[in-house]
Write a protein that holds these residues in place. Structure first.
Motif, PDB file in Angstrom:
ATOM      1  N   GLN A 150       5.814  -1.794 -11.827  1.00 55.32           N
ATOM      2  CA  GLN A 150       6.746  -0.672 -11.841  1.00 55.32           C
ATOM      3  C   GLN A 150       7.675  -0.852 -13.025  1.00 55.32           C
ATOM      4  N   ARG A 156      11.120   6.627 -14.004  1.00 56.81           N
ATOM      5  CA  ARG A 156      10.644   5.531 -13.175  1.00 56.81           C
ATOM      6  C   ARG A 156       9.135   5.679 -13.025  1.00 56.81           C
ATOM      7  N   LEU A 215       6.961  15.231  -4.812  1.00 54.16           N
ATOM      8  CA  LEU A 215       7.990  15.332  -5.842  1.00 54.16           C
ATOM      9  C   LEU A 215       8.616  16.719  -5.830  1.00 54.16           C
ATOM     10  N   GLY A 268      11.339  11.950  -6.207  1.00 58.71           N
ATOM     11  CA  GLY A 268      10.449  11.852  -5.058  1.00 58.71           C
ATOM     12  C   GLY A 268       9.972  10.429  -4.888  1.00 58.71           C
ATOM     13  N   GLY A 269       8.800  10.280  -4.332  1.00 61.50           N
ATOM     14  CA  GLY A 269       8.276   8.938  -4.116  1.00 61.50           C
ATOM     15  C   GLY A 269       6.816   8.976  -3.733  1.00 61.50           C
ATOM     16  N   GLU A 270       6.253   7.783  -3.563  1.00 62.67           N
ATOM     17  CA  GLU A 270       4.859   7.669  -3.160  1.00 62.67           C
ATOM     18  C   GLU A 270       4.694   6.578  -2.103  1.00 62.67           C
ATOM     19  N   TYR A 271       3.676   6.763  -1.301  1.00 58.29           N
ATOM     20  CA  TYR A 271       3.264   5.767  -0.314  1.00 58.29           C
ATOM     21  C   TYR A 271       1.813   5.421  -0.616  1.00 58.29           C
ATOM     22  N   GLU A 301       1.796  11.256  -2.620  1.00 63.99           N
ATOM     23  CA  GLU A 301       2.971  11.456  -3.480  1.00 63.99           C
ATOM     24  C   GLU A 301       3.603  12.804  -3.199  1.00 63.99           C
ATOM     25  N   GLN A 354       5.954   1.541  -0.436  1.00 63.47           N
ATOM     26  CA  GLN A 354       6.686   2.783  -0.655  1.00 63.47           C
ATOM     27  C   GLN A 354       7.504   2.591  -1.926  1.00 63.47           C
ATOM     28  N   ARG A 355       7.383   3.557  -2.854  1.00 66.09           N
ATOM     29  CA  ARG A 355       8.056   3.403  -4.138  1.00 66.09           C
ATOM     30  C   ARG A 355       8.715   4.713  -4.556  1.00 66.09           C
ATOM     31  N   PRO A 356       9.948   4.644  -5.081  1.00 68.90           N
ATOM     32  CA  PRO A 356      10.577   5.856  -5.631  1.00 68.90           C
ATOM     33  C   PRO A 356       9.990   6.188  -6.993  1.00 68.90           C
ATOM     34  N   LYS A 357       9.927   7.478  -7.327  1.00 68.43           N
ATOM     35  CA  LYS A 357       9.462   7.940  -8.634  1.00 68.43           C
ATOM     36  C   LYS A 357      10.353   9.095  -9.067  1.00 68.43           C
TER      37      LYS A 357
END
Length: 701
Positions: free
Chosen positions: A492, A460, A399, A417-420, A397, A436-439
């Motif tokens: 999510q 999010r 951010l 940011g985001g996470e993988y 992650e 892969q997701r945006p946060k």
């Protein structure tokens, strides 16, 4: 059909809440000498929120910081770690000396209980958005304390129930906190434990209410979790501070449910069921913060591990010479988590900035065995390949956060940011997937008056999976089996939350929270192609949450020392049942809650007494061939009496379950898939819990 939304729209609810709390008629400022505030203590909080000094809490004779925070009007402690992925950004609503907790095994309540009340300088109620700790919003309690020398405290908790349970004798905690030079330390030995049980009838009927079987069962259980914890801190000087947290313990759970059943044809069935679980657990973690360039760098590491060894066994014996039948299910779960995290914060353009990164590695290894009792009375192992295997998730992650005071009354915090993540499963259903997701989040806090503030947050979120859902499992007591699902992924959601805080002068304070969540890939039971069922992603879902926390004091009407705390919430939920196509709420979720606590500290004495009343409604679960609800109630009530100085000790006694709340379980099982299959049977359980007596003694070492 279940109503998917509240009787008022979300927008209307926001406007109603704001207008109610901001109404001048309700705005009654506290007098300058009100014990709710103390302007004599210089603090950064004076221009942001309320300050509570030890004098305010004197009437409660607190032993530790937890006793003090629990007495703050309108404030409820939120541990925040439930469902938290890794460490992440701060999401608790309590910090200590301006810093967040970094332990996951010890809750906020655990750590606050080890801070002696004599060491607390003040408690500040601040706006989380205005702080330089990304992730916080709404009201946050900052416990400011200093340790000079060594202090210790203990609490012993005991209790008993007249029906079906052993005495609870060995609950409590002893802790020592101190400081020598630059080294601060806290050591504790604790045993959170419980004893529980119930007895009563169960009625099994068919669709026409004809009795199939009458049962009587006695449920008894016990739980112990002895644990040793150590927390060390060291001030190297030059704004460099390090912390080390470690804990080691074990949990022990034992449940027994003997049962006798009689059928209309005279057949008598005797059942012996038990479930046991035990295993060790540990956590070690630490952090160090030091100046670097224009800002400060904080490095955090954590390692957690737990092993659970569970065994359940069910054996049915029959009258009339019928063969005895039975099953045994055993599983061992090795659960681990390893986290590395950095946070770098600096000031730029009159704002607080932070960049953070986290790597988290979660793992589960499970071995399962299923046995059936044969004609010779021996348990023979059955094939249960789907219950064995492992699951790992490697997650990364990144951010960027910024917090800025836009005006003296308006502050903003933004995170993006985001996470993988990569999830791998071994065993009979091996699989590997990556995501892969945006946060991110956006928070605004507005404080137009000293006695009124509100915060609005858009966020999010990515949910936390239960790795056990990837593998098959068995529930012998209810004759259910969950299949494995190697395609499971985290849900999510988009979330909007409004928190409104209004101080009512001498009367107390109130907090209103409204939350709306829109879920994707929601996790609930879903059908498997082979005719079974498992936990899986079933699509979109929504939930609206409305909660009110109010503290009312008796002082304005001349009842000095009286206090009433009220918590009430309701949730409106909606998803499409994958088995029926109909709308319904979330399985097992909390639907509504009302909790009322009254306390009276008798002026001029060391006595206090009071009462509590609570009632909650949980949503029924929905499976492929059955629906049901497991609950207790409808209403619990207790009475307590406390003396704050019995030879220097605080002694408290509680008489619980005065209204005779009961242990209940209702389910309808269908002869095939819902909704078209006919009813096979209806089960109605109604067990007696009986009175609950608890006793505690606490003091200083």
């Amino acid at each position: 059909m279940y109503a998917p939304c509240p009787p008022i729209s979300f927008a209307a609810a926001l406007l109603a809440g704001v207008s109610l709390f901001a109404s001048p008629a309700a705005a009654q400022d506290a007098p300058a000498d009100s014990p709710q505030e103390s302007a004599a203590v210089p603090s950064a909080a004076e221009t942001q929120g309320r300050v509570f000094t030890p004098e305010y809490f004197a009437q409660f004779a607190p032993r530790n910081a937890l006793d003090m925070v629990a007495r703050i009007p309108g404030f409820t402690i939120d541990d925040g770690n439930n469902g938290q992925r890794g460490l992440g950004q701060a999401n608790q609503n309590v910090i200590v000396n301006g810093a967040r907790f970094s332990s996951k095994s010890d809750s906020i309540r655990d750590q606050l209980s080890r801070i002696s009340a004599s060491d607390v300088v003040r408690i500040e109620i601040l706006d989380g958005t205005a702080l330089d700790i990304p992730g916080l919003s709404g009201q946050v309690a900052n416990v400011v304390y200093t340790s000079n020398g060594t202090s210790g405290q203990f609490v012993w908790r005991t209790g008993f129930r007249p029906h079906n349970t052993e005495a609870q004798l060995y609950g409590g905690e002893v802790s020592v906190t101190g400081k020598t030079g630059a080294l601060g330390y806290t050591f504790s030995l604790s045993n959170p434990n419980d004893r529980f049980g119930a007895d009563g009838p169960t009625l099994i009927t068919d669709a026409d209410s004809t009795v199939i079987e009458e049962q009587f069962s006695k449920f008894s259980g016990k739980y112990d979790n002895p644990k040793f914890s150590a927390n060390l801190s060291y001030d190297f000087g030059g704004e460099t501070v390090a912390n080390l947290n470690a804990s080691y313990g074990a949990d022990f759970l034992d449940q027994r449910i003997p049962e006798i059943a009689t059928r209309p044809d005279g057949l008598v069935r005797t059942r012996d069921f038990f479930y046991t679980e035990d295993g060790p657990e540990y956590e070690i973690g630490g952090d160090i913060e030091f100046p670097l360039g224009p800002g400060k760098l904080k490095l955090i590491g954590l390692e957690r591990f737990e092993r659970d060894n569970g065994v359940s066994q069910l054996v049915d014996s029959f009258s009339g010479g019928r063969d005895t039948t039975g099953f045994r299910f055993a599983d061992t779960n090795a659960i681990g988590e390893r986290i590395g995290r950095f946070e770098y914060g600096w000031n730029m353009w009159q704002a607080e900035w932070q960049v953070s990164g986290e790597a988290a590695f979660n793992r589960l290894n499970r071995t399962s065995e299923l046995f059936e009792l044969d004609d010779n009375g021996e348990f023979v192992e059955l094939d249960f390949t789907a219950g064995n295997g492992g699951v790992t998730e490697n997650r990364y992650e990144a951010l960027l956060s910024v917090s800025k005071q836009l005006t003296p009354k308006l502050s903003l915090q933004f995170t993006g940011g985001g996470e993988y993540s990569k999830i791998e499963q071994t065993g009979s259903a091996a699989n590997s997937r990556s995501f892969q997701r945006p946060k991110g989040s956006l928070s605004l806090a507005w404080k137009p008056r000293d006695d009124f503030d509100l915060s609005l947050e858009f966020r999010r979120r990515v949910g936390q999976l239960s790795f056990g859902d990837f593998l098959a499992s068995v529930n012998l007591q209810n004759e259910n089996q969950n299949g494995g699902n190697n395609g499971l992924q985290p849900d999510q959601s988009w979330n909007i939350e409004l928190e409104v805080n209004k101080r009512l002068g001498e009367w107390g304070s109130a907090k209103l929270q409204l939350r709306q969540a829109w879920f994707e890939d929601f996790v609930d039971f879903f059908p498997l192609e082979n005719g079974g069922e498992a936990r899986g992603n079933i699509g979109d879902a929504t939930r609206f949450h409305l909660e009110l926390n109010t503290t009312l004091r008796g002082d304005p009407i001349g009842w000095q020392g009286a206090r009433l705390d009220v918590k009430a919430l309701n949730r409106w939920m909606n998803l499409t049942d994958p088995f029926t196509g109909l709308d319904r709420p979330f399985s097992y979720d909390l639907k509504r809650l009302i909790d009322v606590d009254f306390r009276y500290d008798v002026p001029g004495s060391d006595w206090a007494f009071g009462s509590g009343v609570s009632s909650q409604t949980n949503v029924a679960y929905s499976r492929r061939q059955e629906v049901g609800r497991d609950y207790e109630g409808p209403t619990f009530m207790n009475l307590f009496v406390e003396h704050k100085d019995v030879f220097g000790l605080k002694v408290s006694a509680t008489y619980g379950n005065i209204l005779n709340a009961r242990n209940k379980f209702d389910r309808t099982v269908f002869d095939g898939d819902r909704p078209d299959a006919p009813v096979l049977f209806v089960e109605t359980l109604n067990r007696r819990i009986g009175p609950i007596f608890r006793f505690s003694v606490s003091g200083n070492l």
